[in-house]
Design an enzyme around this catalytic site. Structure first.
Site, PDB file in Angstrom:
ATOM      1  N   ARG A 151      57.344 -59.913 -20.066  1.00 56.53           N
ATOM      2  CA  ARG A 151      57.872 -59.778 -18.823  1.00 56.53           C
ATOM      3  C   ARG A 151      58.363 -60.838 -18.150  1.00 56.53           C
ATOM      4  NH1 ARG A 151      53.429 -57.643 -14.467  1.00 56.53           N
ATOM      5  NH2 ARG A 151      51.743 -58.754 -15.144  1.00 56.53           N
ATOM      6  N   ASP A 203      45.969 -49.539 -16.387  1.00 51.85           N
ATOM      7  CA  ASP A 203      46.682 -48.686 -15.384  1.00 51.85           C
ATOM      8  C   ASP A 203      46.892 -47.220 -15.807  1.00 51.85           C
ATOM      9  OD1 ASP A 203      46.970 -50.478 -13.169  1.00 51.85           O
ATOM     10  OD2 ASP A 203      49.039 -51.088 -13.383  1.00 51.85           O
ATOM     11  N   GLU A 223      63.639 -44.298  -6.974  1.00 49.52           N
ATOM     12  CA  GLU A 223      64.420 -44.796  -8.216  1.00 49.52           C
ATOM     13  C   GLU A 223      65.744 -43.867  -8.631  1.00 49.52           C
ATOM     14  OE1 GLU A 223      61.129 -44.138  -8.028  1.00 49.52           O
ATOM     15  OE2 GLU A 223      60.111 -45.855  -8.713  1.00 49.52           O
ATOM     16  N   SER A 260      56.359 -57.301 -10.526  1.00 49.01           N
ATOM     17  CA  SER A 260      55.702 -56.804 -11.814  1.00 49.01           C
ATOM     18  C   SER A 260      56.783 -56.936 -13.056  1.00 49.01           C
ATOM     19  CB  SER A 260      55.151 -55.170 -11.897  1.00 49.01           C
ATOM     20  OG  SER A 260      54.019 -55.235 -11.079  1.00 49.01           O
ATOM     21  N   HIS A 309      57.250 -52.407 -18.960  1.00 50.70           N
ATOM     22  CA  HIS A 309      55.799 -51.908 -19.148  1.00 50.70           C
ATOM     23  C   HIS A 309      56.120 -50.571 -20.083  1.00 50.70           C
ATOM     24  CE1 HIS A 309      55.047 -54.433 -15.827  1.00 50.70           C
ATOM     25  NE2 HIS A 309      53.902 -54.156 -15.915  1.00 50.70           N
ATOM     26  N   ARG A 335      54.322 -55.821 -20.949  1.00 58.92           N
ATOM     27  CA  ARG A 335      53.648 -56.494 -19.714  1.00 58.92           C
ATOM     28  C   ARG A 335      52.823 -57.507 -20.716  1.00 58.92           C
ATOM     29  NH1 ARG A 335      48.231 -56.425 -18.341  1.00 58.92           N
ATOM     30  NH2 ARG A 335      48.069 -56.672 -15.890  1.00 58.92           N
ATOM     31  N   GLN A 392      51.278 -44.516 -15.905  1.00 57.98           N
ATOM     32  CA  GLN A 392      52.185 -45.594 -15.709  1.00 57.98           C
ATOM     33  C   GLN A 392      53.072 -45.999 -17.146  1.00 57.98           C
ATOM     34  OE1 GLN A 392      50.737 -44.409 -12.811  1.00 57.98           O
ATOM     35  NE2 GLN A 392      51.543 -46.455 -11.955  1.00 57.98           N
ATOM     36  N   PHE A 443      58.829 -44.838 -14.576  1.00 62.51           N
ATOM     37  CA  PHE A 443      59.431 -44.413 -13.236  1.00 62.51           C
ATOM     38  C   PHE A 443      60.944 -44.142 -13.385  1.00 62.51           C
ATOM     39  CE2 PHE A 443      55.815 -46.957 -11.577  1.00 62.51           C
ATOM     40  CZ  PHE A 443      55.099 -46.241 -11.911  1.00 62.51           C
TER      41      PHE A 443
END
Ligand code: TPP
Ligand code: MG
Lengths: 273, 339
Positions: free
Chosen positions: B31, B138, B79, B58, B130, B188, B142, B104
Site C-alpha cells: 500500500r 481486522d 462509498e 490506510s 486491503h 496491506r 474488512q 467497502f
C-alpha cells in the site's frame, strides 16, 4: 442508581479494552473510550433487560454496536455482564478466537449484528423493532452509531423508514466525538446541523454529555420512554475520542491504533487516577 | 498499524515467503508503494484526481492529499456517493482514482460501479486496497476475498493484481495511461520483490513468465506469485520442472500464455488469495477446458470466511502457502501420468 459504581465499571471497561488491544497489537481503543460511559449505562445501569445465560431470550432488549470497530468495548461489557468468561477477552484478534476484530453475530453470545462495514446497524435495529411488534414483544433496541458513520446513506434510509413505521422502540445513539478516521468531522465531511437533520427526519432528538454518567443515565432513560410516542429517538452524545487518556484525546491519528506497551503503561496510570 | 515484516509461511528464514526461490526479503508494504506511485502519476498528469472514502491514511492515497489538496476529495464514509461523484468528474475529462478498501467499495457501491463506471465505460481507476486475507487482524468483515468474482461481474473493467513493488508501480502507470475503467488490487502487507526495482515489464493482458519448465505450469497472482516461485524451487528438487506465470491481469486474460502452458507442460496449478468460486482459477480453467483440457489443481480459499489473526497464520490455516502449491502440483503431475 449508584453513579460511582457505574464510573468504576466504566474505568474497568476502559482498562480491559486497553489490555485487549495492547495484547492484540491492533484495534481501535480511542473509538471505544468515547463510548464507554454509554455502554456502561446500558449494560450495568439497568437500561437493558438481558439474560446472559439465555442470550437469545426473545424478550431481551437489543444493543447493536453499529460502529463495529469498537468491538473490544462490546466484548468487555458482555464479559462483565456474564455472557462469557472474562479470560476470553485476552484472545481478541488471535487465531481460533471468537473475538474477531469486528463483531460477528453468533460467533459470540450477545452479539446482535455483524458489523464493521459502517452504516448497517440502524437498519438491522429497525428490523428487530418491527419483528418485536409482530411477535407482540415490548423490548427496545438501542443502536450505537459513530458520527463519521452518519455520513453513510444507509443511516438516513433507516432513519426515514423508522419514522415512517413509527418505530418508537428504536433508539439511536450517536457517539459524537467530532472525529472520523482521517480527521475532524467538520473538516472532512461536515454533519452539522446534526440535531436538525434527525429532527427533520421525524425523530425526537435528545443531547447529552456522553461522559457525565448521571446525564447519560437520565437521558437514556428518557429516550426509552420515549419522549414522543410514535417517534423513534436519537440521543446525540457529545463525547471525546480517546476519553480518559490525555495523549490519545489530543491526537486523532490514534484512530485504529493500539497503544505500545509503554504508552499503555502511561494510559493505565491515567485511568487508575 | 503499519506492518513491515515479511510474511513468513513458517517461522525461520528458510520458510520466509520467497526465500526458497532466492527472493530478497520484503521491505515496504504494497500500500505504501501504491501511495508513492499514485503521487507520481498525479504529479505527471494534472487530470488525475483522487477520491477517498475516509481511508487515505490506510490506502496511502493521502500522498496526493498532501501534495495536491485541490485534486483530492474525501467523500467520507459514503462509498456509493464516492463512485457516483467520480463518474461525474470523469465526464468532465478528469481521470478519477477511486480509492478505498476493496470490500467497502465493491460491497457498498456495486450498483454505482455497474452503471456509472462499467456500463458507461468511463475512464475511472479503482483502487481496491486491503485485498485478500493478509490484512489480518481486522478480520473477515474488512477482508476482500471476493473482489475477483465481483469485478468479474463488471465486464468492461480491466483487472490488475500486482505481485510486488515494481509491479505495483508499473500497474499504477499502466492503469492511468489506459483509457477506460481499471480495477487494481492492493495489499496491506509487504511482498518480497519478484522483479528488480523498476524492472517489471507490464503490458495489460500479457502474463509474465518468471520461470521455464515443461512438467507443470503454476499460474499465480498477487502474493501467490512468490509462493509459486518457492514451490517451483521445491518441485525442482524432486525433479519436477515448473513453469511459473505471473498473471497480473485477470481481465483481459492472456489466453495465449494459458493455452501454451496447457499444450507445452500438460498440467496447470492456479494459486490466488481469493475464493476459489468465481476466482482466477475458474477463469483459467474455462480457457483450458475450451482449448486444451489438461489436469488442473486449484489453490485458493474454499467456500468459507476466515478470521482475525496474523497474516502468516491465516495463510497457513487456510492453505495458501508454497507447500500447498507443491502438493497441488504433485497431484496435477500424477494425474497427467494417468492419461
Ligand atoms: C463502509 C465503511 N467504510 C469505511 C470504513 C473504514 N473505517 C473504519 S472506522 C472509520 C472511521 C469511523 O469514524 P466514526 O464513525 O466517527 O467512529 P469513531 O471511531 O470516531 O467512533 C472508517 C472510515 C468502514 N469500516 N466501513
Ligand atoms: Mg467519530
Amino acid at each position: 442508581m449508584d453513579i460511582n459504581r457505574l464510573y468504576a465499571m466504566a474505568r474497568q471497561l476502559r482498562l480491559d479494552v486497553l489490555e485487549m488491544t495492547t495484547l492484540a497489537r491492533s484495534g481501535h481503543p480511542s473509538s471505544c473510550f468515547s463510548a464507554t460511559e454509554i455502554v456502561t449505562a446500558l449494560y450495568f445501569g439497568g437500561l437493558l433487560r438481558y439474560r446472559p445465560h439465555d442470550p437469545r431470550w426473545p424478550g431481551r432488549d437489543r444493543f447493536i454496536m453499529s460502529k463495529g470497530h469498537a468491538a473490544p468495548l462490546l466484548y468487555a461489557a458482555l464479559a462483565h455482564a456474564g455472557y462469557f468468561d472474562r479470560s476470553l477477552l485476552w484472545t481478541l484478534r488471535q487465531i481460533d478466537s471468537p473475538l474477531q476484530g469486528h463483531p460477528i453475530q453468533a460467533l459470540l453470545p450477545g452479539v446482535e449484528a455483524t458489523t464493521g462495514s459502517l452504516g448497517q446497524g440502524l437498519s438491522v435495529g429497525l428490523g428487530h423493532v418491527l419483528g418485536g411488534r409482530l411477535n407482540g414483544l415490548d423490548y427496545r433496541v438501542f443502536v450505537l452509531l459513530g458520527d463519521g458513520e452518519c455520513q453513510a446513506g444507509q443511516v438516513w434510509e433507516a432513519a426515514m423508514a423508522a419514522a415512517h413505521f413509527r418505530a418508537d422502540r428504536l433508539i439511536a445513539i450517536v457517539d459524537y466525538n467530532k472525529f472520523q478516521e482521517t480527521g475532524p468531522i467538520a473538516r472532512e465531511m461536515a454533519l452539522e446541523p446534526l440535531a436538525a437533520k434527525w429532527e427533520s427526519f421525524g425523530w425526537s432528538v435528545l443531547e447529552m454529555d456522553g461522559h457525565d454518567m448521571a446525564a447519560v443515565m437520565a437521558t437514556l432513560t428518557e429516550s426509552a420512554r420515549p419522549p414522543r410516542p410514535g417517534r423513534p429517538t436519537v440521543v446525540i452524545a457529545h463525547t471525546v475520542k480517546g476519553k480518559g487518556v490525555s495523549f490519545v484525546e489530543a491526537d486523532y491519528t490514534f484512530h485504529g491504533r493500539a497503544l505500545t506497551p509503554e504508552q499503555a503503561a502511561r494510559a493505565r496510570e491515567e485511568l487508575m487516577r | 498499524m503499519i506492518q513491515t515484516v515479511a510474511i513468513a509461511q513458517t517461522p525461520g528464514e528458510a520458510r520466509r515467503l520467497g526465500a526458497r526461490a532466492g527472493l530478497p526479503p520484503a521491505t515496504k508494504p504494497l500500500r505504501d508503494v501504491f501511495g508513492e506511485a499514485l503521487l507520481e502519476v498525479a504529479t505527471h498528469n494534472p487530470r488525475v484526481v483522487v477520491l477517498d472514502g475516509d481511508l487515505g491514511n490506510s490506502t496511502k492515497a493521502e500522498t496526493v492529499r498532501h501534495a495536491f489538496p485541490e485534486r483530492f476529495f474525501n467523500i467520507g464514509i459514503a462509498e456509493s456517493n464516492l463512485v457516483g461523484v467520480a463518474a461525474g468528474l470523469a465526464a468532465c475529462g478528469f481521470i478519477p482514482w477511486i480509492t478505498s478498501f476493496s470490500s467497502f467499495l465493491l460491497c457498498n457501491a456495486y450498483d454505482q460501479l455497474r452503471l456509472a463506471v462499467a456500463m458507461s465505460n468511463i475512464n475511472a481507476k479503482i483502487l481496491g486496497s486491503h485485498g485478500g486475507i493478509t490484512l489480518g487482524k481486522d478480520g473477515p468483515t474488512q477482508m476482500g476475498i471476493e473482489d475477483f468474482a465481483l469485478v468479474g461481474g463488471l465486464p468492461t473493467v480491466v483487472m490488475l493484481v500486482p505481485c510486488d513493488a515494481a509491479a505495483m508501480k508499473a500497474a499504477v502507470r499502466a492503469a492511468t495511461d489506459y483509457v477506460g475503467p481499471v480495477w487494481l488490487r492492493s495489499s496491506r502487507v509487504a511482498l518480497p520483490p519478484v522483479y528488480p526495482a523498476d524492472g517489471c515489464p507490464f503490458t495489460i493482458g500479457k502474463a509474465n513468465c518468471l520461470r521455464q519448465g515443461d512438467d507443470v505450469t503454476l499460474i499465480a497472482c498477487g502474493i501467490m506469485v512468490a509462493a509459486a516461485l518457492d514451490a517451483a524451487a521445491v518441485l525442482a528438487d524432486e525433479g519436477i520442472e515448473a513453469r511459473v506465470l505471473d498473471l497480473h491481469t485477470l481481465r483481459p486474460l492472456d489466453v495465449e500464455a494459458i493455452v501454451a502452458a496447457a499444450v507445452e507442460t500438460g498440467a496447470i496449478v492456479t494459486a490466488e488469495e481469493h475464493l476459489l468460486t468465481g476466482g482466477m482459477g475458474s477463469n483459467v480453467a474455462r480457457i483450458v477446458a475450451q482449448h486444451r483440457p489438461v489436469p488442473m489443481r486449484f489453490v485458493g480459499l474454499a467456500d468459507t470466511y476466515t478470521e482475525s489473526a496474523e497474516p502468516d497464520e491465516l495463510l497457513r490455516k487456510y492453505h495458501l502457502t508454497a507447500d500447498d502449491i507443491v502438493t497441488a502440483a504433485r497431484a496435477a503431475v500424477r494425474a497427467k501420468g494417468k492419461r
